[in-house]
Motif scaffolding. Structure first.
Motif, PDB file in Angstrom:
ATOM      1  N   LYS A 167      36.367  19.013  31.654  1.00 35.01           N
ATOM      2  CA  LYS A 167      37.621  19.749  31.496  1.00 35.01           C
ATOM      3  C   LYS A 167      38.126  19.733  30.058  1.00 35.01           C
ATOM      4  N   GLY A 168      37.721  18.736  29.280  1.00 30.71           N
ATOM      5  CA  GLY A 168      38.124  18.693  27.877  1.00 30.71           C
ATOM      6  C   GLY A 168      37.630  19.910  27.110  1.00 30.71           C
ATOM      7  N   TRP A 169      36.431  20.377  27.431  1.00 27.26           N
ATOM      8  CA  TRP A 169      35.895  21.572  26.785  1.00 27.26           C
ATOM      9  C   TRP A 169      36.706  22.806  27.171  1.00 27.26           C
ATOM     10  N   LEU A 170      37.120  22.883  28.429  1.00 26.58           N
ATOM     11  CA  LEU A 170      37.925  24.012  28.881  1.00 26.58           C
ATOM     12  C   LEU A 170      39.261  24.046  28.153  1.00 26.58           C
ATOM     13  N   TYR A 171      39.967  22.931  28.124  1.00 23.65           N
ATOM     14  CA  TYR A 171      41.282  22.881  27.484  1.00 23.65           C
ATOM     15  C   TYR A 171      41.174  23.069  25.973  1.00 23.65           C
ATOM     16  N   GLY A 172      40.133  22.497  25.378  1.00 24.23           N
ATOM     17  CA  GLY A 172      39.962  22.610  23.928  1.00 24.23           C
ATOM     18  C   GLY A 172      39.689  24.035  23.482  1.00 24.23           C
ATOM     19  N   THR A 173      38.783  24.710  24.160  1.00 17.61           N
ATOM     20  CA  THR A 173      38.472  26.094  23.792  1.00 17.61           C
ATOM     21  C   THR A 173      39.645  27.029  24.083  1.00 17.61           C
ATOM     22  N   LEU A 174      40.368  26.744  25.164  1.00 17.77           N
ATOM     23  CA  LEU A 174      41.553  27.554  25.478  1.00 17.77           C
ATOM     24  C   LEU A 174      42.597  27.430  24.378  1.00 17.77           C
ATOM     25  N   VAL A 193      35.724  35.378  14.835  1.00 17.76           N
ATOM     26  CA  VAL A 193      35.737  33.993  15.317  1.00 17.76           C
ATOM     27  C   VAL A 193      35.812  33.971  16.841  1.00 17.76           C
ATOM     28  N   LEU A 194      36.647  34.841  17.414  1.00 15.53           N
ATOM     29  CA  LEU A 194      36.750  34.920  18.874  1.00 15.53           C
ATOM     30  C   LEU A 194      35.427  35.352  19.495  1.00 15.53           C
ATOM     31  N   ILE A 195      34.731  36.285  18.844  1.00 21.31           N
ATOM     32  CA  ILE A 195      33.433  36.715  19.350  1.00 21.31           C
ATOM     33  C   ILE A 195      32.472  35.537  19.404  1.00 21.31           C
ATOM     34  N   CYS A 196      32.464  34.722  18.352  1.00 18.52           N
ATOM     35  CA  CYS A 196      31.592  33.547  18.325  1.00 18.52           C
ATOM     36  C   CYS A 196      31.927  32.595  19.473  1.00 18.52           C
ATOM     37  N   ILE A 197      33.223  32.400  19.725  1.00 24.17           N
ATOM     38  CA  ILE A 197      33.640  31.542  20.834  1.00 24.17           C
ATOM     39  C   ILE A 197      33.151  32.124  22.152  1.00 24.17           C
ATOM     40  N   TYR A 198      33.416  33.422  22.339  1.00 24.30           N
ATOM     41  CA  TYR A 198      33.058  34.075  23.597  1.00 24.30           C
ATOM     42  C   TYR A 198      31.550  34.070  23.839  1.00 24.30           C
ATOM     43  N   PRO A 237      29.900  29.318  26.394  1.00 23.39           N
ATOM     44  CA  PRO A 237      29.272  29.000  27.686  1.00 23.39           C
ATOM     45  C   PRO A 237      27.945  28.258  27.524  1.00 23.39           C
ATOM     46  N   MET A 238      27.115  28.683  26.580  1.00 28.41           N
ATOM     47  CA  MET A 238      25.833  28.004  26.361  1.00 28.41           C
ATOM     48  C   MET A 238      26.054  26.576  25.867  1.00 28.41           C
ATOM     49  N   ILE A 239      26.982  26.394  24.920  1.00 23.86           N
ATOM     50  CA  ILE A 239      27.244  25.064  24.371  1.00 23.86           C
ATOM     51  C   ILE A 239      27.772  24.124  25.456  1.00 23.86           C
ATOM     52  N   VAL A 240      28.708  24.618  26.265  1.00 25.63           N
ATOM     53  CA  VAL A 240      29.267  23.803  27.352  1.00 25.63           C
ATOM     54  C   VAL A 240      28.178  23.415  28.340  1.00 25.63           C
ATOM     55  N   LEU A 241      27.307  24.365  28.695  1.00 26.33           N
ATOM     56  CA  LEU A 241      26.240  24.079  29.651  1.00 26.33           C
ATOM     57  C   LEU A 241      25.271  23.034  29.108  1.00 26.33           C
ATOM     58  N   LYS A 245      26.724  23.639  37.216  1.00 26.21           N
ATOM     59  CA  LYS A 245      26.920  23.566  35.766  1.00 26.21           C
ATOM     60  C   LYS A 245      26.997  24.962  35.149  1.00 26.21           C
ATOM     61  N   VAL A 246      26.157  25.868  35.622  1.00 27.41           N
ATOM     62  CA  VAL A 246      26.179  27.251  35.136  1.00 27.41           C
ATOM     63  C   VAL A 246      27.498  27.927  35.501  1.00 27.41           C
ATOM     64  N   LEU A 247      27.967  27.717  36.724  1.00 25.77           N
ATOM     65  CA  LEU A 247      29.227  28.316  37.162  1.00 25.77           C
ATOM     66  C   LEU A 247      30.398  27.821  36.319  1.00 25.77           C
ATOM     67  N   PHE A 248      30.449  26.525  36.057  1.00 26.29           N
ATOM     68  CA  PHE A 248      31.558  25.991  35.273  1.00 26.29           C
ATOM     69  C   PHE A 248      31.508  26.499  33.840  1.00 26.29           C
ATOM     70  N   ALA A 249      30.310  26.497  33.228  1.00 26.93           N
ATOM     71  CA  ALA A 249      30.180  26.989  31.855  1.00 26.93           C
ATOM     72  C   ALA A 249      30.571  28.461  31.772  1.00 26.93           C
ATOM     73  N   GLY A 250      30.157  29.251  32.758  1.00 25.01           N
ATOM     74  CA  GLY A 250      30.541  30.655  32.788  1.00 25.01           C
ATOM     75  C   GLY A 250      32.040  30.827  32.976  1.00 25.01           C
ATOM     76  N   PHE A 251      32.641  29.940  33.771  1.00 24.29           N
ATOM     77  CA  PHE A 251      34.088  29.983  33.986  1.00 24.29           C
ATOM     78  C   PHE A 251      34.846  29.695  32.701  1.00 24.29           C
ATOM     79  N   VAL A 252      34.358  28.737  31.914  1.00 26.55           N
ATOM     80  CA  VAL A 252      35.003  28.418  30.637  1.00 26.55           C
ATOM     81  C   VAL A 252      35.023  29.655  29.739  1.00 26.55           C
ATOM     82  N   GLY A 253      33.885  30.345  29.673  1.00 27.35           N
ATOM     83  CA  GLY A 253      33.828  31.563  28.866  1.00 27.35           C
ATOM     84  C   GLY A 253      34.755  32.640  29.384  1.00 27.35           C
TER      85      GLY A 253
END
Length: 262
Positions: free
Chosen positions: A16-23, A57-62, A66-70, A98-106
């Motif tokens: 969840k830290g990755w989700l909150y951090g990227t958000l 920068v947003l494009i790079c995040i988007y 997901p790949m980095i989180v996975l 893991k794929v579902l969560f990483a995709g959800f973060v994106g």
């Protein structure tokens, strides 16, 4: 399904830290974009430069988050692959969570940014003067679809090559990385070859969602340019993208299970 839900919930607890951090990063960047496109208080900074920089920068995040989180989520499993043998879940459930969560973060990053952008546009008017507010919504929807699809493909490609690396590394040693680079080039060339085929074009233009007769969108602001972007999404293209994703996911899962059982 209940077991998969439990795995996804566990994944959220661990990552969840990755989700909150990227958000947080996305929200800050959208605030900068809003301020930068509505004020000229800093005269030496051109609005198009601010808009373009934040957008890139947003494009790079988007595209890559997901790949980095996975891959970050799988870090422990790379080091101790044998722990997968002791799980009652199938490899597809374990990988799938893991794929579902990483995709959800994106996805949640994109949706949050879009909502903030549209709220800003609704209050202060579209910062993209070339488009009306209704066209802006369509334009953003197409961009979100395009970037999210590409980010999922990058995520699954990253997973595939990471698994392949762990599979061939023990036998290929220092040659593993050059082999993967060569394979990537071959796949890229094959992809371009497939895209040039008439059949591919026919499949990807099936079932248009939108108005194909409408003029393509484009944005031009000083040194910043996007376009042209078709105001339509095709069902055939969506279906083909899903097929690619499923193939990459299944092959990666099967290869990883083979690695675990070697």
């Amino acid at each position: 399904m209940k077991q998969l839900y439990g795995l996804v919930k566990k994944e959220f607890t661990l990552m969840k830290g990755w989700l909150y951090g990227t958000l947080l990063i996305s929200i800050i960047l959208m605030a900068i974009a809003g301020i930068g496109t509505s004020t000229r208080s800093v005269e030496w900074i051109n609005n198009s430069m601010i808009f373009g920089f934040v957008f890139l920068v947003l494009i790079c995040i988007y595209l890559f988050i997901p790949m980095i989180v996975l891959l970050e989520s799988l870090k422990t499993e790379w080091q101790r692959a044998d722990i997968w043998l002791h799980s009652p879940s199938t490899i597809f459930q374990l990988f799938g969570s893991k794929v579902l969560f990483a995709g959800f973060v994106g996805l949640i990053n994109m949706v949050t940014s879009v909502v903030l952008f549209l709220v800003y546009a609704g209050i202060f008017g579209s910062p993209v003067v070339e488009l009306s507010f209704s066209d802006l919504i369509v334009f953003i929807a197409i961009l979100v679809y395009s970037f999210y699809t590409i980010s999922l493909l990058i995520m699954c490609l990253g997973l595939f090559f990471r698994v392949l690396y762990h599979l061939i590394k023990p036998t290929m040693n220092s040659f593993a990385m050059p082999i993967l680079v060569l394979l990537f080039i071959v796949l890229a060339l094959a992809n371009e070859k497939v895209k040039s085929m008439v059949l591919y074009e026919k499949v990807t233009t099936l079932g248009p969602i939108g108005d194909p007769s409408k003029e393509p969108f484009y944005i031009e602001r000083g040194m910043f340019f996007i376009g042209p972007t078709e105001p339509v999404i095709y069902s055939g293209e969506i279906l083909l993208s899903l097929v690619y994703l499923v193939i990459l996911f299944v092959v990666s899962a099967v290869l990883f299970e083979r690695k675990v059982r070697l």
